[in-house]
Design a protein around this motif. Structure first.
Motif, PDB file in Angstrom:
ATOM      1  N   GLY A 477       0.810  -1.213   0.000  1.00  0.00           N
ATOM      2  CA  GLY A 477       0.000   0.000   0.000  1.00  0.00           C
ATOM      3  C   GLY A 477       0.842   1.261   0.000  1.00  0.00           C
ATOM      4  N   LEU A 478       2.039   1.181   0.582  1.00  0.00           N
ATOM      5  CA  LEU A 478       2.947   2.335   0.604  1.00  0.00           C
ATOM      6  C   LEU A 478       3.460   2.684  -0.790  1.00  0.00           C
ATOM      7  CD1 LEU A 478       5.259   1.889   3.731  1.00  0.00           C
ATOM      8  CD2 LEU A 478       3.864   3.890   3.197  1.00  0.00           C
ATOM      9  N   HIS A 479       3.470   1.709  -1.682  1.00  0.00           N
ATOM     10  CA  HIS A 479       4.090   1.883  -2.998  1.00  0.00           C
ATOM     11  C   HIS A 479       3.059   2.037  -4.116  1.00  0.00           C
ATOM     12  CE1 HIS A 479       7.823   0.701  -1.030  1.00  0.00           C
ATOM     13  NE2 HIS A 479       7.181  -0.340  -0.539  1.00  0.00           N
ATOM     14  N   MET A 480       1.779   1.974  -3.779  1.00  0.00           N
ATOM     15  CA  MET A 480       0.726   2.013  -4.794  1.00  0.00           C
ATOM     16  C   MET A 480       0.010   3.354  -4.800  1.00  0.00           C
ATOM     17  SD  MET A 480      -1.166  -1.676  -4.545  1.00  0.00           S
ATOM     18  CE  MET A 480      -0.783  -2.948  -5.745  1.00  0.00           C
ATOM     19  N   THR A 481      -0.478   3.721  -5.963  1.00  0.00           N
ATOM     20  CA  THR A 481      -1.349   4.890  -6.054  1.00  0.00           C
ATOM     21  C   THR A 481      -2.724   4.523  -5.494  1.00  0.00           C
ATOM     22  OG1 THR A 481      -2.192   4.308  -8.246  1.00  0.00           O
ATOM     23  CG2 THR A 481      -0.140   5.599  -8.154  1.00  0.00           C
ATOM     24  N   ASP A 482      -3.530   5.548  -5.268  1.00  0.00           N
ATOM     25  CA  ASP A 482      -4.901   5.298  -4.799  1.00  0.00           C
ATOM     26  C   ASP A 482      -5.669   4.442  -5.800  1.00  0.00           C
ATOM     27  OD1 ASP A 482      -4.409   6.760  -2.521  1.00  0.00           O
ATOM     28  OD2 ASP A 482      -5.361   8.600  -3.268  1.00  0.00           O
ATOM     29  N   ASP A 483      -5.479   4.702  -7.090  1.00  0.00           N
ATOM     30  CA  ASP A 483      -6.184   3.933  -8.119  1.00  0.00           C
ATOM     31  C   ASP A 483      -5.757   2.465  -8.100  1.00  0.00           C
ATOM     32  OD1 ASP A 483      -7.574   6.136  -8.939  1.00  0.00           O
ATOM     33  OD2 ASP A 483      -6.286   6.571 -10.667  1.00  0.00           O
ATOM     34  N   GLN A 484      -4.472   2.226  -7.898  1.00  0.00           N
ATOM     35  CA  GLN A 484      -3.996   0.842  -7.842  1.00  0.00           C
ATOM     36  C   GLN A 484      -4.558   0.108  -6.623  1.00  0.00           C
ATOM     37  OE1 GLN A 484       0.191   1.748  -7.986  1.00  0.00           O
ATOM     38  NE2 GLN A 484       0.369   1.237 -10.162  1.00  0.00           N
ATOM     39  N   GLN A 485      -4.597   0.799  -5.490  1.00  0.00           N
ATOM     40  CA  GLN A 485      -5.174   0.181  -4.289  1.00  0.00           C
ATOM     41  C   GLN A 485      -6.668  -0.107  -4.506  1.00  0.00           C
ATOM     42  OE1 GLN A 485      -4.090   1.886  -0.404  1.00  0.00           O
ATOM     43  NE2 GLN A 485      -2.545   3.102  -1.460  1.00  0.00           N
ATOM     44  N   GLN A 486      -7.332   0.809  -5.172  1.00  0.00           N
ATOM     45  CA  GLN A 486      -8.761   0.626  -5.430  1.00  0.00           C
ATOM     46  C   GLN A 486      -8.994  -0.560  -6.357  1.00  0.00           C
ATOM     47  OE1 GLN A 486     -11.213   2.160  -3.852  1.00  0.00           O
ATOM     48  NE2 GLN A 486     -12.640   0.807  -4.930  1.00  0.00           N
ATOM     49  N   ALA A 487      -8.081  -0.802  -7.278  1.00  0.00           N
ATOM     50  CA  ALA A 487      -8.207  -1.949  -8.187  1.00  0.00           C
ATOM     51  C   ALA A 487      -8.132  -3.264  -7.413  1.00  0.00           C
ATOM     52  CB  ALA A 487      -7.116  -1.895  -9.256  1.00  0.00           C
ATOM     53  N   VAL A 488      -7.288  -3.311  -6.395  1.00  0.00           N
ATOM     54  CA  VAL A 488      -7.212  -4.519  -5.550  1.00  0.00           C
ATOM     55  C   VAL A 488      -8.520  -4.702  -4.785  1.00  0.00           C
ATOM     56  CG1 VAL A 488      -5.977  -5.671  -3.677  1.00  0.00           C
ATOM     57  CG2 VAL A 488      -4.711  -4.274  -5.322  1.00  0.00           C
ATOM     58  N   ALA A 489      -9.053  -3.607  -4.231  1.00  0.00           N
ATOM     59  CA  ALA A 489     -10.323  -3.684  -3.506  1.00  0.00           C
ATOM     60  C   ALA A 489     -11.454  -4.138  -4.428  1.00  0.00           C
ATOM     61  CB  ALA A 489     -10.643  -2.331  -2.880  1.00  0.00           C
ATOM     62  N   LEU A 490     -11.458  -3.626  -5.671  1.00  0.00           N
ATOM     63  CA  LEU A 490     -12.476  -4.013  -6.643  1.00  0.00           C
ATOM     64  C   LEU A 490     -12.364  -5.506  -6.962  1.00  0.00           C
ATOM     65  CD1 LEU A 490     -14.741  -3.259  -8.623  1.00  0.00           C
ATOM     66  CD2 LEU A 490     -12.967  -2.635 -10.293  1.00  0.00           C
ATOM     67  N   TRP A 491     -11.148  -6.018  -7.082  1.00  0.00           N
ATOM     68  CA  TRP A 491     -10.944  -7.444  -7.364  1.00  0.00           C
ATOM     69  C   TRP A 491     -11.560  -8.282  -6.255  1.00  0.00           C
ATOM     70  CZ3 TRP A 491      -8.748 -11.669  -5.051  1.00  0.00           C
ATOM     71  CH2 TRP A 491      -8.471 -12.781  -5.864  1.00  0.00           C
ATOM     72  N   PHE A 492     -11.364  -7.891  -5.012  1.00  0.00           N
ATOM     73  CA  PHE A 492     -11.959  -8.636  -3.898  1.00  0.00           C
ATOM     74  C   PHE A 492     -13.485  -8.558  -3.940  1.00  0.00           C
ATOM     75  CE2 PHE A 492      -7.756  -8.841  -1.985  1.00  0.00           C
ATOM     76  CZ  PHE A 492      -7.819 -10.025  -1.253  1.00  0.00           C
ATOM     77  N   ASP A 493     -14.019  -7.383  -4.271  1.00  0.00           N
ATOM     78  CA  ASP A 493     -15.480  -7.243  -4.378  1.00  0.00           C
ATOM     79  C   ASP A 493     -16.035  -8.185  -5.448  1.00  0.00           C
ATOM     80  OD1 ASP A 493     -15.540  -5.325  -2.409  1.00  0.00           O
ATOM     81  OD2 ASP A 493     -15.576  -3.628  -3.802  1.00  0.00           O
ATOM     82  N   GLN A 494     -15.333  -8.272  -6.563  1.00  0.00           N
ATOM     83  CA  GLN A 494     -15.784  -9.156  -7.647  1.00  0.00           C
ATOM     84  C   GLN A 494     -15.764 -10.619  -7.211  1.00  0.00           C
ATOM     85  OE1 GLN A 494     -12.980  -7.952 -10.666  1.00  0.00           O
ATOM     86  NE2 GLN A 494     -14.342  -6.353 -11.492  1.00  0.00           N
ATOM     87  N   GLN A 495     -14.750 -11.006  -6.438  1.00  0.00           N
ATOM     88  CA  GLN A 495     -14.695 -12.386  -5.957  1.00  0.00           C
ATOM     89  C   GLN A 495     -15.852 -12.668  -5.002  1.00  0.00           C
ATOM     90  OE1 GLN A 495     -12.373 -14.158  -7.639  1.00  0.00           O
ATOM     91  NE2 GLN A 495     -11.990 -12.095  -8.459  1.00  0.00           N
ATOM     92  N   ASP A 496     -16.171 -11.674  -4.160  1.00  0.00           N
ATOM     93  CA  ASP A 496     -17.296 -11.842  -3.229  1.00  0.00           C
ATOM     94  C   ASP A 496     -18.601 -12.020  -3.997  1.00  0.00           C
ATOM     95  OD1 ASP A 496     -15.681 -11.643  -1.016  1.00  0.00           O
ATOM     96  OD2 ASP A 496     -16.083  -9.509  -0.667  1.00  0.00           O
ATOM     97  N   ARG A 497     -18.775 -11.235  -5.054  1.00  0.00           N
ATOM     98  CA  ARG A 497     -20.001 -11.341  -5.840  1.00  0.00           C
ATOM     99  C   ARG A 497     -20.086 -12.697  -6.538  1.00  0.00           C
ATOM    100  NH1 ARG A 497     -19.141  -5.710  -6.801  1.00  0.00           N
ATOM    101  NH2 ARG A 497     -18.005  -6.089  -8.736  1.00  0.00           N
ATOM    102  N   LYS A 498     -18.955 -13.180  -7.041  1.00  0.00           N
ATOM    103  CA  LYS A 498     -18.943 -14.504  -7.678  1.00  0.00           C
ATOM    104  C   LYS A 498     -19.298 -15.591  -6.678  1.00  0.00           C
ATOM    105  CE  LYS A 498     -15.400 -13.402 -11.155  1.00  0.00           C
ATOM    106  NZ  LYS A 498     -13.986 -13.638 -11.568  1.00  0.00           N
TER     107      LYS A 498
END
Length: 506
Positions: A477-498
């Motif tokens: 998280g220290l090395h990522m932009t906000d958009d990159q961190q949000q992409a990881v969060a979105l990936w987890f949301d998609q897995q939850d929906r699946k």
């Protein structure tokens, strides 16, 4: 249906809880561990990231604690050389502070109290000619360099929990113990998990809830009003890198305390820590404005270029669950662990107070020995020579391992492979076993994080959310932009929906 009977139920997924779970599971015991949040989501991920003897504890005559911790440094280094490695600490001699002769005596004891095979001993340093004096103020002329070790604290917890699970322990995160019923020969635990209340039974209870030991006790002993914890908050700041090199500094403060300045995540310097009283009423532990000022001022007393609030990239705070020995100040409360064992009023219960990351393995061994009669096991020290997952290589073999994997996966950037080996050791080869091209890594999120690594952390290390991955299993998280961190969060949301869609279809 009658719940299965566990030999041991452990409440708390910090370093003490997972250490006891690992030791017990390795003896063939049936172990349950429940953690309300993520593993290492509180105190155990908020340390100064050191495996050390505790040089300053010599001043408080805690020789037994220091000896215990010094003996453990190289035991842990051999067990997990990917996440633990040697580090040199420079201690400047400053006029008006502890004199050089006193520091030298303390460091002589530090070198010899616990024994060393791998770590080099103390050396004098001329700060005017040695490059390690370059970032420091010119008044500082001499100092000492001594050895301790760095540790990725949250990874130590997750790897210890994984080893416990591999040996048969039932590790449950996001599972809160909301009720305890103590019988004559067993405990009934009510566990809230995924919106349900599940009941489990165990012969023995271990209360390793860290700062919440007292509240857990109140679940079964409502008559007890005697708090045994001294809750002390420690905070750290992470700033832009203050100096070149892989060494650290230990600075003496005017109030008699010390702070560390440590290379952190390549581009940063970690500065800490503080000692402030804390209470449950404060909610989540957070750094105060006063603590920020204290750390900036203390570091600026030594660095030629002052540390300012504008330098701060991140902060974190944790609560130390120290045993209340009624010391006058928070800084002098013992850091050693204390057990409260009760087997006279029903099924046995062991409550754990205090402790340090460095001595977690010894704490676990002592816990099992305390419970040995009730568990009908011996107290052999089996963990002393056992590697943690990924740690089955020599402490001086890290660079060779990176070279080996860089040859095999030459299409992956060496910097990324270096980080992977630092995190996973020899398990890196298992994670990447089927990776033949970059596309086999799956989605790439930035800072070297790939989908295959996230899946590994979910499958092997109990990760459930983006925060688990970015701020505990790693510090990406220290090395990522906000958009990159949000992409990881979105990936987890998609897995939850699946997952939910699959459950609906079934």
């Amino acid at each position: 249906m009658t719940a299965a009977m566990y030999d041991l139920a452990i409440i708390g997924g910090g370093i003490n809880g997972v250490g006891i779970a690992r030791d017990a599971a390795g003896r063939g015991l049936k172990v349950l561990l429940v953690e309300r949040d993520d593993l290492a989501s509180h105190t155990s991920s908020a340390s100064t990231k050191l495996v050390h003897g505790g040089l300053r504890y010599l001043e408080h005559y805690e020789f037994n604690l220091v000896r215990k911790a010094l003996k453990e440094r190289e035991v842990l280094l051999r067990a997990a050389p990917h996440i633990i490695w040697p580090m040199r600490f420079v201690l400047p001699v400053d006029e008006g502070m502890r004199p050089a002769w006193l520091l030298r005596i303390g460091l002589f004891l530090y070198d010899h109290l616990g024994g060393r095979d791998i770590l080099p001993g103390t050396k004098s340093v001329n700060l005017r000619t040695d490059h390690r004096g370059d970032p420091l103020q010119k008044r500082l002329k001499k100092g000492f360099a001594y050895s301790d070790c760095w540790v990725e604290d949250a990874r130590l917890v997750s790897l210890t929990a994984r080893d416990a699970a591999d040996r048969g322990a039932d590790i449950r995160t996001r599972a809160e113990c909301v009720g305890l019923d103590r019988g004559a020969d067993r405990w009934n635990l009510s566990i809230q998990q995924q919106g349900e209340i599940i009941t489990e039974q165990a012969k023995i209870l271990v209360n390793a809830a860290g700062p919440w030991v007292d509240p857990v006790t109140s679940l079964y002993d409502r008559s007890s009003n005697a708090a045994k914890l001294r809750l002390v908050k420690g905070s750290h700041i992470v700033v832009k890198r203050k100096y070149e090199g892989d060494h650290s500094y230990i600075f003496q403060n005017r109030d008699g305390r010390i702070i560390f300045a440590i290379p952190y995540e390549g581009e940063h310097t970690l500065i800490g820590t503080t000692d402030e009283p804390w209470s449950y009423a404060e909610g989540d532990a957070k750094i105060s404005d006063g603590e920020i000022g204290y750390l900036c001022d203390a570091a600026s007393e030594y660095f030629e270029i002052p540390v300012t609030r504008d330098d701060i990239q991140w902060t974190y705070s944790g609560v130390r669950p120290l045993f209340d020995d009624h010391s006058r100040s928070a800084a002098t409360v013992t850091r050693d662990f204390v057990f409260d064992y009760d087997n006279d009023n029903g099924a046995p219960v062991l409550s754990v107070f205090g402790g340090k990351i460095t001595t977690y393995r010894v704490l676990a061994l002592q816990a099992i020995r305390t419970l040995s009669d009730a568990l009908d096991v011996d107290g052999d020290d089996w963990t002393k020579k056992a590697h943690l997952p990924g740690g089955d290589f020599a402490p001086d073999g890290f660079d060779a391992l990176v070279d080996q994997y860089a040859d095999r996966w030459n299409f992956i950037d060496r910097h990324i492979l270096h980080r992977l080996v630092r995190a996973y050791g020899t398990d890196t080869a298992i994670m990447l076993e089927k990776v033949k091209t970059v596309s086999d890594l799956g989605q790439l999120f930035g800072a070297g994080l790939s989908e295959i690594e996230i899946c590994w952390l979910i499958d092997r290390e109990f990760a459930c959310t983006a925060e688990d991955v970015l701020w505990r299993r790693s510090k990406l998280g220290l090395h990522m932009t906000d958009d990159q961190q949000q992409a990881v969060a979105l990936w987890f949301d998609q897995q939850d929906r699946k997952t939910k869609a699959n459950l609906d279809l079934s």
